[in-house]
Design a protein around this motif. Structure first.
Motif, mmCIF file in Angstrom:
data_model
loop_
_atom_site.group_PDB
_atom_site.id
_atom_site.type_symbol
_atom_site.label_atom_id
_atom_site.label_comp_id
_atom_site.label_asym_id
_atom_site.label_seq_id
_atom_site.Cartn_x
_atom_site.Cartn_y
_atom_site.Cartn_z
ATOM 1 N N MET A 102 -2.085 0.538 -4.520
ATOM 2 C CA MET A 102 -3.457 0.093 -4.274
ATOM 3 C C MET A 102 -3.634 -1.336 -4.753
ATOM 4 S SD MET A 102 -6.978 1.891 -5.458
ATOM 5 C CE MET A 102 -8.484 1.508 -4.610
ATOM 6 N N ILE A 103 -4.330 -2.116 -3.930
ATOM 7 C CA ILE A 103 -4.673 -3.486 -4.302
ATOM 8 C C ILE A 103 -6.174 -3.646 -4.078
ATOM 9 C CG2 ILE A 103 -4.215 -5.932 -3.926
ATOM 10 C CD1 ILE A 103 -1.544 -5.165 -2.671
ATOM 11 N N VAL A 104 -6.865 -4.293 -5.013
ATOM 12 C CA VAL A 104 -8.326 -4.347 -4.992
ATOM 13 C C VAL A 104 -8.827 -5.792 -4.964
ATOM 14 C CG1 VAL A 104 -10.399 -3.687 -6.298
ATOM 15 C CG2 VAL A 104 -8.421 -2.172 -6.265
ATOM 16 N N GLY A 105 -9.966 -5.993 -4.294
ATOM 17 C CA GLY A 105 -10.708 -7.249 -4.337
ATOM 18 C C GLY A 105 -9.922 -8.456 -3.869
ATOM 19 N N GLU A 106 -9.970 -9.521 -4.680
ATOM 20 C CA GLU A 106 -9.325 -10.778 -4.309
ATOM 21 C C GLU A 106 -7.824 -10.605 -4.069
ATOM 22 O OE1 GLU A 106 -10.231 -14.014 -6.960
ATOM 23 O OE2 GLU A 106 -12.368 -13.553 -6.917
ATOM 24 N N GLY A 107 -7.191 -9.739 -4.826
ATOM 25 C CA GLY A 107 -5.771 -9.488 -4.622
ATOM 26 C C GLY A 107 -5.506 -8.868 -3.261
ATOM 27 N N ALA A 108 -6.367 -7.941 -2.830
ATOM 28 C CA ALA A 108 -6.223 -7.326 -1.509
ATOM 29 C C ALA A 108 -6.479 -8.349 -0.415
ATOM 30 C CB ALA A 108 -7.178 -6.143 -1.381
ATOM 31 N N GLU A 109 -7.452 -9.218 -0.633
ATOM 32 C CA GLU A 109 -7.752 -10.261 0.348
ATOM 33 C C GLU A 109 -6.595 -11.255 0.450
ATOM 34 O OE1 GLU A 109 -11.472 -11.640 -1.172
ATOM 35 O OE2 GLU A 109 -12.547 -9.884 -0.411
ATOM 36 N N ARG A 110 -6.029 -11.617 -0.678
ATOM 37 C CA ARG A 110 -4.876 -12.526 -0.660
ATOM 38 C C ARG A 110 -3.702 -11.873 0.071
ATOM 39 N NH1 ARG A 110 -1.845 -15.543 -5.732
ATOM 40 N NH2 ARG A 110 -0.136 -16.334 -4.474
ATOM 41 N N PHE A 111 -3.464 -10.595 -0.209
ATOM 42 C CA PHE A 111 -2.399 -9.872 0.481
ATOM 43 C C PHE A 111 -2.681 -9.850 1.983
ATOM 44 C CE2 PHE A 111 -0.394 -5.894 1.989
ATOM 45 C CZ PHE A 111 0.926 -6.163 1.633
ATOM 46 N N GLY A 112 -3.926 -9.601 2.368
ATOM 47 C CA GLY A 112 -4.305 -9.613 3.779
ATOM 48 C C GLY A 112 -4.003 -10.953 4.430
ATOM 49 N N ASP A 113 -4.317 -12.029 3.735
ATOM 50 C CA ASP A 113 -3.985 -13.371 4.237
ATOM 51 C C ASP A 113 -2.477 -13.544 4.392
ATOM 52 O OD1 ASP A 113 -6.589 -14.371 4.481
ATOM 53 O OD2 ASP A 113 -6.608 -15.126 2.410
ATOM 54 N N GLU A 114 -1.726 -13.113 3.375
ATOM 55 C CA GLU A 114 -0.269 -13.293 3.374
ATOM 56 C C GLU A 114 0.417 -12.533 4.505
ATOM 57 O OE1 GLU A 114 1.086 -12.306 -0.556
ATOM 58 O OE2 GLU A 114 0.155 -14.078 -1.446
ATOM 59 N N ILE A 115 -0.122 -11.388 4.897
ATOM 60 C CA ILE A 115 0.504 -10.617 5.975
ATOM 61 C C ILE A 115 -0.056 -10.996 7.345
ATOM 62 C CG2 ILE A 115 1.049 -8.674 4.460
ATOM 63 C CD1 ILE A 115 -1.298 -7.172 5.972
ATOM 64 N N GLY A 116 -1.046 -11.886 7.361
ATOM 65 C CA GLY A 116 -1.616 -12.321 8.633
ATOM 66 C C GLY A 116 -2.606 -11.340 9.234
ATOM 67 N N ALA A 117 -3.282 -10.570 8.389
ATOM 68 C CA ALA A 117 -4.282 -9.618 8.883
ATOM 69 C C ALA A 117 -5.422 -10.379 9.556
ATOM 70 C CB ALA A 117 -4.824 -8.768 7.728
ATOM 71 N N GLN A 118 -6.011 -9.742 10.553
ATOM 72 C CA GLN A 118 -7.081 -10.370 11.322
ATOM 73 C C GLN A 118 -8.329 -10.541 10.460
ATOM 74 O OE1 GLN A 118 -8.094 -8.182 14.850
ATOM 75 N NE2 GLN A 118 -9.676 -9.623 15.468
ATOM 76 N N ALA A 119 -8.732 -11.797 10.279
ATOM 77 C CA ALA A 119 -9.907 -12.104 9.464
ATOM 78 C C ALA A 119 -11.155 -12.146 10.336
ATOM 79 C CB ALA A 119 -9.715 -13.441 8.768
ATOM 80 N N GLN A 120 -12.282 -11.903 9.711
ATOM 81 C CA GLN A 120 -13.580 -12.032 10.374
ATOM 82 C C GLN A 120 -14.529 -12.634 9.366
ATOM 83 O OE1 GLN A 120 -15.041 -8.713 12.577
ATOM 84 N NE2 GLN A 120 -17.141 -9.378 12.460
#
Length: 172
Positions: A102-120
């Motif tokens: 599990m990753i929470v908050g800013e860490g999850a958002e950073r991970f999302g950025d690093e994997i190229g997850a679709q941002a909105q």
């Protein structure tokens, strides 16, 4: 054996039907569970998840998701995620591509950025009055995909709490 999708919340029948059809075509239960969850996250009428979800006490929509592969019991989850379209895909990536569960908050958002997850960018698609009207009626939504008895032993889940079984309708 007929494919089944075990779903909770008020997931639309067409989303379930599309998932069942994917299972019939041989798409993996993991891919189907993720896609069903993504479709629910995109549903503007679903107020328990996605950008139509209810905001926190500060009026900000923070999203969470979890993903589990039942045969190996591998799991991944994110919480407190802002500005991403599909937190379920980030949760699955936590399971597949990180040493964490599990990753929470800013860490999850950073991970999302690093994997190229679709941002909105921005917050909720809904409004505060609309959120207030549905706040008491909705719980978390999710799905489990698999095949009959095998699904009990080897199931893949994407966020599950209140369940209903959705059997495919017989062809006319």
């Amino acid at each position: 054996m007929d494919p089944i999708i075990l779903a909770n919340g008020e997931i639309k029948d067409d989303i379930i039907a599309a998932g069942v059809e994917q299972l019939r075509r041989g798409v993996s239960a993991e891919d189907v569970a993720e896609q069903v969850a993504r479709d629910v996250e995109d549903d503007a009428d679903e107020h328990s998840v996605g950008f139509s979800g209810l905001p926190n006490v500060l009026g900000v929509v923070e999203l969470d998701a979890s993903f589990m592969e039942g045969a190996s019991l591998r799991a991944g989850a994110v919480a407190g995620v802002r500005n991403f379209c599909h937190p379920i895909s980030i949760a699955r990536a936590v399971m597949d591509r990180s040493p964490h569960v599990m990753i929470v908050g800013e860490g999850a958002e950073r991970f999302g950025d690093e994997i190229g997850a679709q941002a909105q960018a921005g917050a909720s698609r809904g409004d505060q009055a609309g959120h207030a009207a549905v706040r008491a009626r909705h719980g978390p939504a999710g799905a489990i995909a698999g095949f009959g008895r095998r699904a009990r032993r080897r199931r893949t889940s994407a966020r599950s709490s209140r369940a209903r079984i959705c059997w495919p309708r017989a062809s006319a």
